[in-house]
Motif scaffolding. Structure first.
Motif, mmCIF file in Angstrom:
data_model
loop_
_atom_site.group_PDB
_atom_site.id
_atom_site.type_symbol
_atom_site.label_atom_id
_atom_site.label_comp_id
_atom_site.label_asym_id
_atom_site.label_seq_id
_atom_site.Cartn_x
_atom_site.Cartn_y
_atom_site.Cartn_z
ATOM 1 N N VAL A 194 0.853 -1.195 0.000
ATOM 2 C CA VAL A 194 0.000 0.000 0.000
ATOM 3 C C VAL A 194 0.889 1.246 0.000
ATOM 4 C CG1 VAL A 194 -1.724 1.307 1.301
ATOM 5 C CG2 VAL A 194 -1.915 -1.175 1.128
ATOM 6 N N GLY A 195 1.913 1.241 0.830
ATOM 7 C CA GLY A 195 2.856 2.365 0.856
ATOM 8 C C GLY A 195 3.637 2.493 -0.441
ATOM 9 N N VAL A 196 4.051 1.351 -0.986
ATOM 10 C CA VAL A 196 4.794 1.371 -2.255
ATOM 11 C C VAL A 196 3.925 1.957 -3.360
ATOM 12 C CG1 VAL A 196 5.824 -0.100 -4.053
ATOM 13 C CG2 VAL A 196 6.326 -0.528 -1.640
ATOM 14 N N HIS A 197 2.686 1.476 -3.469
ATOM 15 C CA HIS A 197 1.783 1.987 -4.500
ATOM 16 C C HIS A 197 1.506 3.468 -4.285
ATOM 17 C CE1 HIS A 197 -2.143 2.915 -6.324
ATOM 18 N NE2 HIS A 197 -1.658 2.215 -7.311
ATOM 19 N N SER A 198 1.252 3.859 -3.056
ATOM 20 C CA SER A 198 0.958 5.268 -2.765
ATOM 21 C C SER A 198 2.131 6.168 -3.127
ATOM 22 C CB SER A 198 0.612 5.448 -1.282
ATOM 23 O OG SER A 198 -0.566 4.762 -0.981
ATOM 24 N N ALA A 199 3.331 5.745 -2.757
ATOM 25 C CA ALA A 199 4.518 6.547 -3.067
ATOM 26 C C ALA A 199 4.730 6.652 -4.576
ATOM 27 C CB ALA A 199 5.755 5.940 -2.392
#
Length: 165
Positions: free
Chosen positions: A138-143
């Motif tokens: 989720v963090g990877v996609h958001s970033a």
């Protein structure tokens, strides 16, 4: 508030307004629909595969029961969302229904719970690892999404009649 803070607030407010305007862009909506199809189809297929071994197993332990119940919630919602996506693609716009937003959240969360329970059923360690590492993407996609969509050329890409930089 000093001038620097006022400028930062004004810049943030302008970026928010530009992002809201971009949401109405048909190309953006079309891409959201494509991504949603990938997510919903993948989760529904994973659910069908994961639940199959439990159809004939009896009695189910706690993790297997959680898995089956979570996918019993997720699969019908994911199927409905896939059908809705076809209608959105046909109409070339995404719905802004609160009920649909709620269904998306419940379907995705239920599928995540179901997959976590399935891994937990196989191995407690696998369940914990899936749960913890499931948050990282989720963090990877958001970033990545933020970097791609909200970089310095964001505003120019969505203004009508102006070429993108």
């Amino acid at each position: 508030m000093d001038e620097g803070e006022q400028a930062a607030v004004a810049e943030a407010e302008q970026l928010r307004a530009d992002a809201e305007e971009a949401k109405t862009d048909p190309a953006v909506q079309e891409e959201w629909i494509r991504q949603s199809n990938l997510i919903y189809g993948g989760l529904a297929a994973a659910g069908l595969v994961v639940v199959q071994p439990f159809l004939t197993a009896s009695p189910l332990d706690l993790t297997a029961t959680i898995c089956v119940v979570a996918f019993a919630v997720a699969i019908p919602l994911l199927a409905a969302l896939l059908v809705l996506n076809r209608q959105e693609a046909f109409r070339r716009q995404v719905t802004r229904s609160r009920l649909v937003s709620l269904a998306k959240s419940i379907a995705e969360a239920s599928a995540f719970v179901g997959l976590t329970a399935a891994f937990w059923h196989i191995s407690t360690l696998a369940g914990v690892v899936f749960l913890v590492t499931g948050i990282i993407p989720v963090g990877v996609h958001s970033a990545g999404y933020t970097k791609l969509e909200y970089d310095g050329t964001f505003r120019s890409r969505f203004r009508r009649g102006k070429p993108s930089a």
